[in-house]
Every structure is written in C-alpha cells, then in structure tokens.
Design a protein around this motif. Structure first.
Motif, short mmCIF file in Angstrom:
data_model
loop_
_atom_site.label_atom_id
_atom_site.label_comp_id
_atom_site.label_asym_id
_atom_site.label_seq_id
_atom_site.Cartn_x
_atom_site.Cartn_y
_atom_site.Cartn_z
N LEU A 105 -29.80 27.53 -34.86
CA LEU A 105 -31.20 27.91 -34.66
C LEU A 105 -31.41 29.33 -35.15
O LEU A 105 -30.54 30.21 -34.96
CB LEU A 105 -31.56 27.82 -33.17
N ASP A 106 -32.55 29.56 -35.78
CA ASP A 106 -32.84 30.92 -36.25
C ASP A 106 -33.39 31.77 -35.13
O ASP A 106 -33.45 31.33 -33.96
CB ASP A 106 -33.79 30.88 -37.44
N SER A 107 -33.79 32.99 -35.47
CA SER A 107 -34.23 33.93 -34.43
C SER A 107 -35.51 33.50 -33.72
O SER A 107 -35.80 33.96 -32.62
CB SER A 107 -34.43 35.32 -35.06
N THR A 108 -36.27 32.59 -34.34
CA THR A 108 -37.50 32.10 -33.70
C THR A 108 -37.26 30.83 -32.88
O THR A 108 -38.20 30.30 -32.28
CB THR A 108 -38.55 31.80 -34.78
N GLY A 109 -36.02 30.34 -32.85
CA GLY A 109 -35.70 29.12 -32.13
C GLY A 109 -35.86 27.87 -32.95
O GLY A 109 -35.67 26.76 -32.43
N LYS A 110 -36.21 28.01 -34.22
CA LYS A 110 -36.37 26.86 -35.10
C LYS A 110 -35.02 26.43 -35.67
O LYS A 110 -34.17 27.26 -35.98
CB LYS A 110 -37.32 27.21 -36.24
N GLN A 111 -34.82 25.12 -35.80
CA GLN A 111 -33.55 24.61 -36.31
C GLN A 111 -33.41 24.97 -37.79
O GLN A 111 -34.22 24.58 -38.62
CB GLN A 111 -33.46 23.10 -36.12
N ASP B 129 -26.06 28.72 -47.55
CA ASP B 129 -27.37 29.19 -48.02
C ASP B 129 -28.26 29.62 -46.86
O ASP B 129 -29.40 29.17 -46.71
CB ASP B 129 -28.05 28.11 -48.86
N LEU B 130 -27.71 30.49 -46.02
CA LEU B 130 -28.44 30.99 -44.86
C LEU B 130 -28.94 32.40 -45.13
O LEU B 130 -28.19 33.26 -45.62
CB LEU B 130 -27.55 30.99 -43.62
N ALA B 131 -30.19 32.63 -44.83
CA ALA B 131 -30.73 33.98 -44.96
C ALA B 131 -30.05 34.90 -43.96
O ALA B 131 -29.72 34.48 -42.84
CB ALA B 131 -32.25 33.96 -44.73
N PRO B 132 -29.79 36.14 -44.32
CA PRO B 132 -29.13 37.06 -43.39
C PRO B 132 -29.93 37.21 -42.10
O PRO B 132 -31.17 37.17 -42.09
CB PRO B 132 -29.09 38.39 -44.17
N GLY B 133 -29.20 37.35 -41.00
CA GLY B 133 -29.86 37.49 -39.70
C GLY B 133 -28.98 36.98 -38.58
O GLY B 133 -27.80 36.65 -38.76
N VAL B 134 -29.57 36.91 -37.40
CA VAL B 134 -28.86 36.45 -36.20
C VAL B 134 -29.30 35.02 -35.90
O VAL B 134 -30.50 34.74 -35.80
CB VAL B 134 -29.14 37.36 -34.99
N TYR B 135 -28.32 34.15 -35.71
CA TYR B 135 -28.58 32.73 -35.42
C TYR B 135 -27.94 32.37 -34.07
O TYR B 135 -27.03 33.04 -33.59
CB TYR B 135 -28.01 31.84 -36.52
N ARG B 136 -28.45 31.27 -33.53
CA ARG B 136 -27.91 30.75 -32.27
C ARG B 136 -27.20 29.44 -32.56
O ARG B 136 -27.82 28.48 -33.05
CB ARG B 136 -29.04 30.53 -31.27
N LEU B 137 -25.88 29.39 -32.25
CA LEU B 137 -25.08 28.18 -32.49
C LEU B 137 -24.97 27.39 -31.19
O LEU B 137 -24.55 27.92 -30.17
CB LEU B 137 -23.69 28.54 -33.01
N LYS B 138 -25.33 26.12 -31.27
CA LYS B 138 -25.34 25.26 -30.08
C LYS B 138 -24.51 24.01 -30.35
O LYS B 138 -24.76 23.30 -31.33
CB LYS B 138 -26.76 24.86 -29.70
N GLU B 139 -23.52 23.75 -29.48
CA GLU B 139 -22.74 22.52 -29.60
C GLU B 139 -23.48 21.42 -28.83
O GLU B 139 -23.61 21.48 -27.61
CB GLU B 139 -21.32 22.69 -29.06
#
Length: 338
Positions: free
Chosen positions: A73-79, A95-105
């Motif tokens: 998930l990106d910083s806005t919560g979008k997949q 091919d991910l834009a730089p930034g902070v992501y949330r990884l969910k199993e």
C-alpha cells in the motif's frame, strides 16, 4: 530538403578532415554524439528513478515458504501492488516510485503458520530493497483437565504452569467444569513442554510431579493432571454404637441342660432333676441374652423370689431338726454314774 543537405555537408566535412588532416574541420566531427549500445542491465527510461522490493519468505526452521500472499500500500492507503511467493519463497514488487509503503501479509499459505504484523518499507530511487520475512508457527491449542485420581471427576480450581526449558509460557486455572483452554506458542514442528501444578483444587493434595508433553503448530493437545483427596483425620471408621461382649442371639447357650419353660398358669416351671439349691441359682440368675426381645405374659419374678424364700426357710428347719436329733442321741448314749 534543407535537413538532408545539412547531413550531406556534415559528412563531406568529416571526409575532408580525414584526408587532409586539417585541424580546422575537427570540431565539426566531435559534434556528432554516438548512439548508446543497448544493454539489459540498464533500467528502461519509463522506470528511471524508481525502485523495487524483493521478499524472501521463510519459517522459523529456515524452510522457504511458497504461497504466501502480500499486498503493498502506498502512503495514501491505496494498493500499489500485490503478489504471492513462488516455489523459492520469493516475490518482487518492481517499478515503484520512491517513498514509504506499507507491506501487509494477507495469507501465510499454510495452516501451520501465522502472518506477520504489517510493516513499513522505504523505496529508494534506482535501488532494490530486500526483505526476509519469517512467519511464526501457529500456536498449539491446549485443553487442561484436572481430575480426581479415583473417580475421574473433573475438578475446578487447579492452577498449572506450562513452559519449555527455564521459561514459563502459559498459566491456566480450571473453571467450574474442571477444564481450561488456551494457546501455547511453539518454536518448531515438535516442541517439548513441561506442566507443573502450583495450586490444587480445594480438598485435594497438590500434584507434585512435573509432566512433559509434545505439541506441534496448530494442533490441539490435551493435558491432564490428577489429584488425590487430602487426609483430614484418622482413616479408620468410627463405630456407630458401642460393642457388647454378649452375643445378640436369643438361642440357648451350648451346655445348658434345658431352658426354663413356662407353665400353663404362667409360672416358671422348676427343673425337677436338679437340687433345690441349683434350682434357686438357676432361677435367681436367669441367662437373659443381651439384645433379646422382651417376654410377653405374666412376670414370674415375684413367684421366683417367694419360692426361693420358702426353700431357704425349709433348709434351715431341716438343719435345726438334724442337730436336735443328734443332741438327743448323744444324751441317750451317755452312761449314768449310779
């Protein structure tokens, strides 16, 4: 047309410079930029400045795990992306834009394992971020029972500790139904545990031995402790009545010549074959057995006492008469002095 001619002139100038060696035309040749050689290692222009995340999935024993599903998930919560680990336990998000992501199993892919908590992943420009994720084993399902060692009755109020090595992992107390349930964390496919009772049910002794058992991930296991009743006093039974030295039977005792019988008038008949003295003794001390039923009819006690008195008086009279006769004989047999 002018573009094509421009290209021809440029080519002629390069040729002349080469033949004559004139340095005046050299700058025209250096203005031409050579085309780059294609390479598979170069990031495509569409992904320039982007990064990637590579996941390696394992269990606590180091075994790679396939079939685990992850979502990014990106910083806005979008997949931003999702996928499942392959046979080598790997999954790549590219091919991910730089930034902070949330990884969910989302799923571990096996009932033996639990999913990990969500975590943040930082994607840097033009770089790959490797992650090794270890799924813990699913906790074992423990059912505790406390029983009476004689009757098997389930007992409430029994408290036990369960652990492995020097660590206590779980404390359980049986409820009103004599059972308790909980989850026991396991560190391998077969983990050895110990169980020790620290509080016995009311009225019972503490189960002092330490038991051991084996549990696996996600599997149910039943642990049973048995308790014996506590001794509150003497174990010998308390008599309900005082013991008697005499038998309770009403049958005649062995050795008696005959039991007294009652006459039709209700009087006790005397044994005619016995002496008066024996008759008095037998009748004066009747052998009434303890616990026998009461006799019905007229009480013969007054008659017995009266008869005993007459017999005694008659005996005395006989003795006196015998002495008188002896005295008379002595006097008659004495010779006279004349």
């Amino acid at each position: 047309m002018s573009i094509r001619s421009g290209r021809r002139l440029s080519a002629v100038a390069v040729t002349v410079a080469t033949v004559t060696g004139t340095s005046a035309l050299a700058p025209a040749a250096s203005a031409k930029t050579p085309e780059p050689t294609p390479s598979t290692s170069v990031t495509p222009l569409s992904a320039a400045g982007n990064g990637s995340v590579t996941i390696l999935k394992k269990d606590p024993d180091g075994v790679v795990l396939a079939g685990a599903t992850f979502t990014l998930l990106d910083s806005t919560g979008k997949q931003a992306d999702s996928g499942t680990t392959n046979a080598e336990g790997q999954l790549a998000f590219q091919d991910l834009a730089p930034g902070v992501y949330r990884l969910k199993e989302v799923a571990s892919g096996s009932p033996l394992y639990e999913v990990v908590d969500d975590q943040d992943v930082i994607v840097t420009p033009g770089a790959d971020t490797p992650l090794t994720i270890t799924d813990p084993f699913e906790a074992a399902k423990v059912l505790l029972q406390a029983k009476d060692d004689k009757t098997g009755k389930l007992l409430s109020g029994a408290t036990v500790n369960i652990g492995t090595g020097d660590s206590t992992l779980l404390t359980m107390t049986t409820g009103a139904k004599g059972t308790a349930s909980g989850e026991l964390p396991v560190s391998s496919r077969k983990t050895q545990f110990w169980v020790k009772e620290i509080k016995a049910p009311a009225g019972y002794k503490l189960y002092s031995p330490s038991k051991s058992f084996t549990a696996g991930p996600g599997t149910p296991v039943t642990v049973t402790v048995t308790n014996s009743k506590a001794v509150t006093g003497s174990t010998s039974p308390v008599p309900t009545q005082k013991p008697t030295a005499q038998p309770t039977s009403t049958a005649p005792m062995t050795g008696d010549s005959a039991a007294p019988s009652e006459s039709p008038t209700g009087h006790t008949a005397m044994d005619t074959g016995s002496s008066p003295a024996a008759g008095v003794s037998r009748e004066a001390t009747p052998k009434t057995q303890a616990g026998s039923l009461a006799h019905t009819g007229t009480d013969a006690t007054p008659w017995l006492l009266g008869g005993a008195g007459l017999l005694v008086a008659g005996g005395i009279a006989i003795v006196v008469a015998a002495r008188t006769r002896r005295s008379d004989r002595d006097e008659n047999s004495t010779p006279s002095n004349g």
